[in-house]
Design an enzyme around this catalytic site. Structure first.
Site, PDB file in Angstrom:
ATOM      1  N   GLU A  19      -3.719   6.172   1.294  1.00 17.45           N
ATOM      2  CA  GLU A  19      -3.541   4.773   1.677  1.00 17.45           C
ATOM      3  C   GLU A  19      -4.735   4.357   2.530  1.00 17.45           C
ATOM      4  OE1 GLU A  19      -0.262   2.147   4.170  1.00 17.45           O
ATOM      5  OE2 GLU A  19       0.387   3.926   3.058  1.00 17.45           O
TER       6      GLU A  19
ATOM      7  N   LYS B  73       0.827  -1.218   0.000  1.00 16.51           N
ATOM      8  CA  LYS B  73       0.000   0.000   0.000  1.00 16.51           C
ATOM      9  C   LYS B  73       0.854   1.259   0.000  1.00 16.51           C
ATOM     10  CE  LYS B  73      -2.274  -0.998   3.799  1.00 16.51           C
ATOM     11  NZ  LYS B  73      -1.848  -2.383   4.038  1.00 16.51           N
ATOM     12  N   THR B  74       1.794   1.335   0.921  1.00 17.51           N
ATOM     13  CA  THR B  74       2.580   2.559   1.054  1.00 17.51           C
ATOM     14  C   THR B  74       3.394   2.824  -0.201  1.00 17.51           C
ATOM     15  OG1 THR B  74       2.694   2.386   3.458  1.00 17.51           O
ATOM     16  CG2 THR B  74       4.396   3.699   2.387  1.00 17.51           C
TER      17      THR B  74
END
Length: 460
Positions: free
Chosen positions: A156, A112-113
């Site tokens: 996110e 995600k990041t």
């Protein structure tokens, strides 16, 4: 808070715009997500205060920007509840600062990041001036969040407690869906159900990884119901954005991407990103596909990805001494450990070794995944396992980092309950050409500079 509990908080009304919240107090303001939302509210002139359990550089930065911050044991949350004050979840606060923007939310068990950071870098380079909230710090800006003045907002989306079900993005990326956070979910099936619910709240497009079984299962359930379109990316033949010719060497990975149909018709591109590992070719393809679907020209998107320089704690180089390089990774799930250790293998030279230092995160995760962690650490030449970083959990009898060390094949692991022993050990065993990788979601990140210094001084 379990996902089914969060579902009861979801209403069909739009989020409260941040400007109508009045003074906002953040419990846990020092967290990666919380601090980003607080920074955006400060930029909009909202009065912000907050508390956290420990001092940090993030708290210092927020204070410098006008937030009133203190370090407590969190009595204010109980007092706010007693007074009947409005208490909202972090995800609801995130939704409030995104109201009125074209929102792209990046969700998934892993990546995600990095994917959020890549997409943010692309939109910035394309002149979109996006707002963004990342669960980390973008190396390009040194920040984890900015408000931006453009139409787009990239965020996110955190599935760990189901709070991403409070978001209603226009576009969503789902990188993968695996079993994790089993302190909040009962099973993988429940996790997949949460992702299906998340996807059903997306108004325009859901972009999923065709190579991941969990993401593919979610996409298959979303596609027949609409109204959002479902597109796929990956190496699989059924991918709409298909990547191939993946080459990971040193601190970069490259691949080709083609699509038979897109907002720009049939397209093909060559992508190179300066972060290691085959998994980052998938992350880059996700960011490329999302940006193209948002209407940004493929050549500009590819060029912007080439300028990406990573996010902190994502295979971040902490330093080098005596021919030994030390990297730091936020990896805290077996799949993440395996991906980063393979990436580390791409970094070392022919004679170098990969030395892993892993700090398990949460007692429940350690108990559930001890064997899988051990298998993943078997990809390293040498492994060091620290004790469990407790975070939000109380200790469990018999659950220590020793469970993970014992599971490493061939007995090639040291268990160090006292992490102060790590730097002397690494200074003794690391050789020129080796790569040392610290991994975990806890405070293992602080070891990096200590390791570099210990290696530098070992010949004194």
């Amino acid at each position: 808070m379990r996902p089914q509990m969060l579902k009861s908080l979801i209403t069909p009304t739009d989020p409260v715009p941040a400007g109508r919240l009045g003074r906002v107090h953040f419990a846990g303001i020092g967290g990666a997500g919380m601090s980003g939302i607080a920074r955006i509210m400060l930029a909009r002139g909202i009065v912000v205060s907050g508390s956290d359990a420990m001092p940090s550089a993030l708290l210092d930065d927020l204070s410098a920007h006008g937030a009133r911050v203190h370090i407590p044991d969190n009595p204010e949350l109980a007092e706010a509840t007693r007074r009947g004050m409005r208490v909202i979840h972090r995800a609801a606060a995130l939704a409030s600062v995104m109201a009125g923007r074209r929102v792209t939310a990046v969700a998934g068990t892993h990546g995600k990041t990095t994917t959020t950071s890549m997409l943010t870098t692309v939109l910035r380079a394309c002149g979109a001036d996006p707002g963004y909230v990342i669960g980390g710090v973008l190396n390009e800006t040194g920040l984890g969040a900015e408000d931006g003045a453009g139409l787009d907002f990239v965020a996110e989306a955190d599935e760990s407690d189901g709070s991403f079900l409070l978001l209603t993005p226009d576009v969503a990326v789902i990188t993968n869906v695996e079993a994790d956070h089993l302190d909040n979910y009962q099973s993988l099936a429940e996790i997949e159900e949460a992702f299906v619910t998340f996807g059903s709240r997306v108004s325009s497009l859901v972009l999923t990884c065709a190579d991941d079984p969990g993401a593919a299962a979610v996409a298959a359930r979303l596609e027949p119901v609409g109204p959002q379109r479902v597109r796929r990316y990956g190496e699989s033949s059924g991918a709409d954005y298909r990547l191939g010719d993946v080459r990971s060497q040193g601190l970069a990975v490259s691949c080709s991407v083609s699509a038979g149909r897109s907002p720009f018709g049939e397209i093909s591109a060559q992508l190179t990103v300066h972060v290691p590992g085959r998994h980052n070719a998938l992350n880059a393809t996700a960011a490329f596909a999302a940006a193209v679907e948002l209407g940004f020209a493929p050549p500009r998107v590819a060029a912007a990805l080439a300028a990406y320089r990573g996010a902190r704690r994502r295979m971040e180089l902490k330093g080098e001494a005596d021919g030994v390089r030390v990297f730091d990774s936020y990896a805290h799930h077996p799949t993440e450990l395996a991906a980063d250790l393979r990436a580390a293998r791409d970094i070392v030279n022919a004679s170098g070794r990969v030395i892993a230092i892993f700090q398990p995160h949460l007692y429940s995760r350690t108990r559930i995944f001890a064997g899988d962690f051990g298998t993943a650490l078997g990809l390293a030449d040498e492994a060091v396992v620290l004790d469990v970083y407790a975070a939000r959990e109380d200790p469990e009898p018999g659950v220590t980092g020793g469970l993970v060390a014992d599971a490493v094949p061939g007995g090639r692991a040291w268990f160090l309950p006292d992490r102060a022993q790590a730097a002397p050990l690494i200074a003794r065993i690391a050789e020129p050409g080796d790569v040392v990788l610290t991994m975990g979601a806890g405070d293992v990140t602080a070891l990096g500079p200590q390791l570099v210094e210990a290696i530098r001084r070992r010949h004194e």
